[in-house]
Motif scaffolding. Structure first.
Motif, PDB file in Angstrom:
ATOM      1  N   ARG A   1     -11.799   4.793   0.434  1.00  0.00           N
ATOM      2  CA  ARG A   1     -12.822   3.062   0.053  1.00  0.00           C
ATOM      3  C   ARG A   1     -12.774   2.885   1.176  1.00  0.00           C
ATOM      4  NH1 ARG A   1      -9.197  -0.807  -3.390  1.00  0.00           N
ATOM      5  NH2 ARG A   1      -7.340   1.093  -4.725  1.00  0.00           N
TER       6      ARG A   1
ATOM      7  N   ILE B   1      -7.458   2.655   3.381  1.00  0.00           N
ATOM      8  CA  ILE B   1      -6.752   3.496   2.024  1.00  0.00           C
ATOM      9  C   ILE B   1      -8.467   3.980   1.887  1.00  0.00           C
ATOM     10  CG2 ILE B   1      -6.833   3.237  -0.007  1.00  0.00           C
ATOM     11  CD1 ILE B   1      -5.986   0.081   0.110  1.00  0.00           C
ATOM     12  N   LYS B   2      -7.629   5.792   2.234  1.00  0.00           N
ATOM     13  CA  LYS B   2      -8.199   5.926   2.056  1.00  0.00           C
ATOM     14  C   LYS B   2      -9.505   6.263   0.603  1.00  0.00           C
ATOM     15  CE  LYS B   2      -4.528  10.077   2.351  1.00  0.00           C
ATOM     16  NZ  LYS B   2      -3.463  10.885   1.729  1.00  0.00           N
TER      17      LYS B   2
ATOM     18  N   ALA C   1      -1.520   6.633   0.337  1.00  0.00           N
ATOM     19  CA  ALA C   1      -3.443   6.749   0.300  1.00  0.00           C
ATOM     20  C   ALA C   1      -3.298   5.690   1.495  1.00  0.00           C
ATOM     21  CB  ALA C   1      -2.996   4.872  -1.044  1.00  0.00           C
ATOM     22  N   ARG C   2      -3.178   5.651   2.428  1.00  0.00           N
ATOM     23  CA  ARG C   2      -3.862   5.357   3.941  1.00  0.00           C
ATOM     24  C   ARG C   2      -4.232   6.319   4.405  1.00  0.00           C
ATOM     25  NH1 ARG C   2      -2.061   0.565   6.270  1.00  0.00           N
ATOM     26  NH2 ARG C   2       0.277  -0.092   4.523  1.00  0.00           N
ATOM     27  N   ASP C   3      -5.359   5.282   4.991  1.00  0.00           N
ATOM     28  CA  ASP C   3      -6.643   6.536   5.765  1.00  0.00           C
ATOM     29  C   ASP C   3      -5.793   5.817   7.245  1.00  0.00           C
ATOM     30  OD1 ASP C   3      -8.181   7.858   6.244  1.00  0.00           O
ATOM     31  OD2 ASP C   3     -10.163   7.536   5.548  1.00  0.00           O
ATOM     32  N   TYR C   4      -5.856   7.155   8.051  1.00  0.00           N
ATOM     33  CA  TYR C   4      -5.981   6.559   9.638  1.00  0.00           C
ATOM     34  C   TYR C   4      -6.837   6.201  10.477  1.00  0.00           C
ATOM     35  CZ  TYR C   4      -2.656   6.827  13.863  1.00  0.00           C
ATOM     36  OH  TYR C   4      -1.544   6.744  14.747  1.00  0.00           O
ATOM     37  N   PRO C   5      -6.607   4.734  11.083  1.00  0.00           N
ATOM     38  CA  PRO C   5      -7.440   4.262  11.590  1.00  0.00           C
ATOM     39  C   PRO C   5      -7.599   5.334  12.705  1.00  0.00           C
ATOM     40  CG  PRO C   5      -5.476   3.013  11.073  1.00  0.00           C
ATOM     41  CD  PRO C   5      -4.897   4.140  11.032  1.00  0.00           C
TER      42      PRO C   5
ATOM     43  N   PHE D   1     -11.201  -4.414   0.227  1.00  0.00           N
ATOM     44  CA  PHE D   1     -10.947  -3.653  -0.825  1.00  0.00           C
ATOM     45  C   PHE D   1     -11.586  -3.677  -1.482  1.00  0.00           C
ATOM     46  CE2 PHE D   1      -6.474  -2.991   1.932  1.00  0.00           C
ATOM     47  CZ  PHE D   1      -7.816  -2.143   2.791  1.00  0.00           C
TER      48      PHE D   1
ATOM     49  N   ILE E   1       1.020  -1.382  -0.032  1.00  0.00           N
ATOM     50  CA  ILE E   1      -0.018   0.278   0.147  1.00  0.00           C
ATOM     51  C   ILE E   1       0.627   1.220   0.433  1.00  0.00           C
ATOM     52  CG2 ILE E   1      -2.006   1.374   1.645  1.00  0.00           C
ATOM     53  CD1 ILE E   1      -2.997  -1.270   2.678  1.00  0.00           C
TER      54      ILE E   1
ATOM     55  N   GLY F   1      -8.718  -1.123  11.256  1.00  0.00           N
ATOM     56  CA  GLY F   1      -7.616  -1.011  10.711  1.00  0.00           C
ATOM     57  C   GLY F   1      -6.692  -1.321  11.220  1.00  0.00           C
TER      58      GLY F   1
END
Ligand SMILES: Nc1ncnc2c1ncn2[C@@H]1O[C@H](COP(=O)(O)OP(=O)(O)O)[C@@H](O)[C@H]1O
Ligand SMILES: [Mg+2]
Lengths: 459, 588
Positions: A294, A291-292, A120-124, A237, A116, A144
């Motif tokens: 998603r 993931i941002k 592109a990650r979104d913070y859990p 995803f 990943i 996450g």
């Protein structure tokens, strides 16, 4: 049609050396056809001119140097995925073992996945209520996150993992939830415990299970967690589901990796484990997350048994360096008859700070949590001191903390296997214990919360 | 250009023949997919190459192309606020191009070629210039003025200099040198493994103020200094480095996530555009460059990541900035080195690390420093380097820790037992050290006051004494100690809990200005000295320790920076309450 080779030169443990090969590539999938037609799978570990070193996934027993044919398939090892994965049981290499049909693939995915992009990650940050106070209150899990259970032989980690799988929910949401379970070298009993528990609660319909048992080939375990992650990535995803991945027991996985490393005569790292163990585990565990943009998520709970209950053993040690905290089970607490025997002091959830507080759990959560910790730590310290000097040597306040620590274990940590506490119940339980301490000792709690929560008796 | 042929692939290591024209550390393109690699060993025409991307599917017979250039970074406007992988590929652009997962063979330049920057010259035609001279500036972000410097190797007279909006590839000046006219562009390149030159190195003498009390007050690092944070997992290494990136008074921050968690980079990416820099009032991201080569990204690029980071850092240092670089974690860099070394079948040293690990570590940290920059106007720059080290089981005999301790000047020892007690930062106050204390003495004397050094020394002595007293108390019980000793224990506890303990996640506590640190320590000291006196006059110990003002000392951490005069009130209360107990004892 792939070219076939009859040029196996040697077989050492799970490794097969094939010569006079042309066009083999690194990490590609290999099929070995035994004289009786049986197919074994493997992957290329190294190609050197016309020699390919192949690691088998299914053990090398029965493979012979002269009669076996080798085919290089020009792709990585893959898993067929579709929504039909749910409700099914597979072996450690992704083949159905529940008597059901093969999966009609929507697509086939390389089990190694691709990293990943950190961008592109979104913070859990969404609080998952597990219903277990020692986790929700003190080591809060978020969607996450990757949180392992460091256990020991004979400790009730299957029960805890199953309880989490059963009870985990995000408050105020009805979303699609799935469990992917990967078993590496666990006993039939343990595996059966999970499967029956999933059946009993109906969870089996939204679960995919990959099972490699203790008596299955050890080497097959190297693929099993990757199978699980591949299924999870697809469900999360592609299909927008919230997936909980449970892997048990990663210690067995690591031992299989060590076996391959030893067969290759690599320079061993600590206790014989290869130097790349960290990277190997990380490249799998980092497949969890959000993931941002998603919908879905992968939350990871890996279970490992610490050899000799030693937290500094390379397996728990490297795991702790990768995961976002750890839940540590204690044999001592287990011996006191307390379930779940979670040792809260060395346990940690690194992502809790963004998952708790107003609008997520409750405004006082962070303060209560800090105070409970501090008080329990002090109580434990007083208990140790009492062992050396006798209880009489303790100050009045220390005696209070002494009792606090005992009550904390019995009332807060301890709960039933089917007891599903709400976060409010957990927080109030914390307050009710803190009430036994003098208010002046509650330094970590903001005065306004003391005002609001401490004085209220009726919770 | 001559082409080589792959003969061997083993993980990130590829061996190729026919490479007799290649040079060490040249960048090569490997295989049909043109993966990026670097030559790390040459024997005749046989080259060993570390490949910065996954090598699955690569096999013997595929071609290798030499680019003829060493691994380099692009330098110029556009660096700030970027996020790069270990070899300076922009992760945001990668996502735009190929989606959420990183695929292979991606070729995107580090700096935007199309963007126009407003360039204002600071030299005129006819001026004589030499390397390092500033020819003009670009306002890169609201807080960073990007200075365009004459690249090394160019000496001469300005033939032409432009003003206006340019891309980084357009010529902004022409310089007439002995070897003809040289065009200067904003885009420059520099090989990552070579230190950028400076005029001279100077001893560091100003602290890098971090707002972290145990660091600034007890174990400070100097601007241009080096420090390491070893500790087991969960002991707070990453939080400390994040705190540095957020609050230290460096002008430029380079944060290198080297083989660690993806979510920790996300954390920085989400937080920094929101947080205000206490000095400029601007968002923190506007002075920050991020390098993220997380643990799931290729190992060889992890090895390169710290060099990519430090070269960018040196470039800003050369402009005359105070730059701070954090690397989390250098152990992952060393492991990458070990992995490649193992595949090269080199003779392993301790724990399988190559014998040259200490040399490499030293070379890296030696790139830190306070320097007199190349070029005119006598500017000074500083590059501070902070590295996290992740020893197995927290064991400090680990070769990476040992190699690091030999070069760095500050050691913050993180310990798990402190972390279990949630005493953060979990820095052990007894065995950590800063070798900059002497260099910084003059600065502290001027800025903090004559009594600072004494206050610091006294506080540390009390903590030392506490350790000894605790040993005794363990054997005989606290009650057997004299009241003076018990007061020492109380004060030590207050220093630990009310001063050293600092919650990074509390909005006020997360940052403490040096002025406030001074006042915090001062009230603790004041209480201690007055209590000592009171004891001598026979005041009851219990009564002393239960004075209500102690509660206020404990809450002093929450006094906001704009209300430091509150400390006057606390000091007065100490005096007043002491007087009262004194009174009580006299009448008793
Ligand atoms: N200064 C601090 N204030 C509050 N909590 C902290 C602090 N430092 C560390 N922690 C806690 O410890 C956890 C682990 O810290 P981290 O820096 O991630 O450890 P490491 O990098 O050494 O593994 C954090 O998630 C946080 O909960
Ligand atoms: Mg860390």
């Amino acid at each position: 049609m792939a070219k076939e080779y009859l040029t196996i030169r040697e077989i050492v443990g799970p490794l097969v050396l094939v010569e006079e090969v042309s066009g083999a590539t690194y990490d590609e999938l290999v099929e070995l056809e035994l004289p009786d037609g049986e197919i074994r799978r493997g992957k290329v570990l190294e190609v050197d001119e016309d020699k390919a070193l192949v690691q088998l996934f299914e053990g090398s027993s029965g493979v012979d140097v002269f009669g076996s044919r080798v085919r290089f398939l020009g792709k990585g090892i893959e898993l067929s995925v579709s929504m039909d994965l749910l409700g099914r049981v597979f072996d450690g290499l992704g083949r159905p073992i529940d008597g059901g049909p093969r999966i009609l693939p929507e697509k086939r995915l390389d089990i190694n996945g691709t990293p990943i992009n950190p961008y592109a990650r979104d913070y859990p940050s969404e609080f998952i209520q597990t219903g277990i106070s020692a986790i929700d209150g003190l080591n809060t899990l978020v969607r996450g996150q990757k949180l392992p259970i460091f256990s020991g032989a004979g400790l009730p980690h299957p029960q805890i993992a199953a309880q989490i799988a059963r009870q985990a929910k995000v408050l105020g949401e009805e979303e699609e939830f799935a469990v992917v379970f990967g078993a590496m070298g666990i006993t039939f009993e343990e595996s059966d415990y999970f499967i029956s528990d999933f059946r009993r609660t109906g969870a089996i319909d939204r679960a995919a299970l990959f099972i490699n048992l203790a008596d299955d080939p050890a080497i097959e375990r190297l693929a099993t967690p990757r199978m699980a992650f591949t299924a999870a990535e697809y469900l999360a995803f592609d299909k927008g589901m919230h997936v909980l991945v449970i892997l048990s027991d990663m210690t067995n996985y690591c031992e299989a990796l060590r076996e391959v490393s030893a067969a290759r005569k690599e320079v061993p790292g600590r206790r014989g484990y290869p130097g790349y163990l960290y990277t190997d585990l990380a490249s799998m565990y980092e497949r969890a997350g959000r993931i941002k943009g998603r919908q879905g998520s992968i939350t990871l709970m890996t279970i490992l048994t610490m050899p000799e209950d030693d937290k500094t053993h390379p397996i728990p040690d490297l795991t702790g360096y990768i995961t976002e905290g750890q839940i540590i089970l204690s044999r001592q607490i287990h011996k006191k008859g307390i379930y779940p025997p979670i040792d809260v002091l060395p346990s940690l959830s690194r992502l809790k700070d963004k998952g708790i507080g107003e609008g997520k759990t409750r405004e006082d959560h962070s303060d209560v949590f800090n105070q409970l910790f501090a008080a329990y730590a002090r109580g434990k310290e007083a208990q140790e001191l009492a062992v050396i000097l006798g209880e009489a040597a303790l100050s009045e306040t220390d005696k209070l903390f002494f009792t606090f620590a005992d009550r904390f274990e019995l009332e807060y940590v301890q709960q039933g296997e089917d007891e599903d506490r709400t976060i409010a119940e957990t927080l109030n339980l914390g307050w009710s214990l803190l009430r036994m301490l003098p208010a002046a000792e509650l330094k970590r709690i903001r005065p306004e919360f003391i005002e609001k929560y401490l004085k209220e008796d009726a919770h | 250009m001559k082409e080589g042929r792959i003969i061997k692939v083993s993980g990130p290591l590829v061996v190729a023949l026919g490479m007799d024209e290649a040079k060490m550390y040249n960048v090569v393109r490997v295989g049909e997919k043109k993966l990026i690699g670097e030559v790390i060993e040459l024997r005749g025409d046989r080259a060993s190459i570390q490949v910065y991307e996954e090598t699955g599917g690569l096999g013997p017979g595929e071609p290798v192309f030499d680019t003829g250039e060493p691994l380099s970074v692009e330098l110029g406007p556009g660096l700030i606020q970027s996020i790069y992988d270990g070899i300076q590929r922009p992760l945001d652009m990668i996502r735009k191009k190929v989606g959420d997962h990183i695929t292979r063979g991606i070729d995107i330049p580090a700096l935007d070629r199309k963007k126009k920057w407003k360039f204002g010259p600071s030299i005129k035609e006819g001026n004589k210039v030499s390397p390092g001279d500033i020819i003009g500036t670009v306002q890169e972000t609201s807080v960073v003025v990007h200075k365009i410097m004459v690249p090394p190797g160019i000496d001469g007279v300005v033939e032409e200099v432009k003003e206006g909006e340019f891309t980084i590839e357009e010529t902004i000046a022409e310089i007439k040198t002995d070897s003809g006219i040289r065009e200067i562009k904003m885009l420059q390149r520099w090989p990552v493994r070579r230190e950028r030159p400076c005029r001279e190195k100077l001893p560091p003498c100003i602290p890098l103020i971090t707002g972290q009390r145990i660091i600034d007050a007890f174990f400070p690092v100097a601007k241009g200094g080096t420090a390491c944070v070893p500790g087991p997992f969960g002991s707070g290494k990453t939080v400390i480095l994040h705190q540095f990136a957020k609050w230290s008074d460096a002008e430029i921050v380079i944060y290198v996530g080297c083989g660690e968690r993806g979510n920790e980079m996300t954390d920085v990416l989400m937080e920094f555009p929101e947080l205000d820099d206490p000095r400029t009032g601007e968002k923190l991201i506007k002075r920050t460059v991020l390098i993220a080569n997380t643990s799931n990204m290729p190992v060889a690029a992890r090895e390169a990541s710290i060099y990519t980071g430090i070269t960018i850092a040196e470039y800003f240092r050369d402009m005359g900035y105070s730059v701070a670089l954090m690397a989390d974690s250098t152990s992952r860099w060393a492991e990458a080195l070990r992995e490649i070394s193992g595949r090269l079948e080199e003779m392993p040293g301790e724990e399988g690390y190559p014998a040259y690990l200490p040399t490499r570590a030293a070379q890296f940290y030696e790139r830190a420093g306070r320097v007199k920059c190349l070029g005119g106007n006598n500017r000074e720059g500083a590059l501070s380097v902070l590295g996290a080290v992740s020893p197995p089981g927290g064991d400090l005999s680990d070769p990476v820790v040992q190699a690091t301790l030999k070069v760095v000047q500050v050691f913050w020892s993180l310990e798990d037992w402190l972390a279990y007690e949630r005493h953060f930062p979990a820095i052990n106050w007894l065995n950590s050290y800063s070798l900059y204390i002497d260099n910084l003495r003059e600065y502290f004397r001027k800025e903090a006051g004559e009594d600072w050094a004494e206050m610091r020394r006294e506080a540390m002595a009390i903590l030392q004494k506490e350790a000894e007293l605790k040993e005794i108390a363990r054997l005989v019980g606290v009650d057997a100690l004299s009241v003076e000793d018990r007061l020492t224990l109380e004060t030590a506890k207050s220093i630990r809990e009310d001063f050293l303990h600092q919650n990074a996640f509390h909005e006020v506590d997360t940052y403490t200005s040096f002025a406030k640190q001074y006042r915090m320590l001062k009230v603790i000291r004041l209480f201690h000295s007055q209590a000592e006196e009171a004891l001598q006059r026979g005041v009851d110990f219990k009564e002393l320790t239960s004075l209500p003002v102690r509660e206020e000392i404990a809450r002093a951490r929450y006094i906001t920076e704009d209300k430091l005069e509150t400390f006057d009130a606390v000091e007065q209360k100490i005096a007043a309450q002491m007087k009262e107990v004194k009174g009580a004892s006299v009448s008793a």
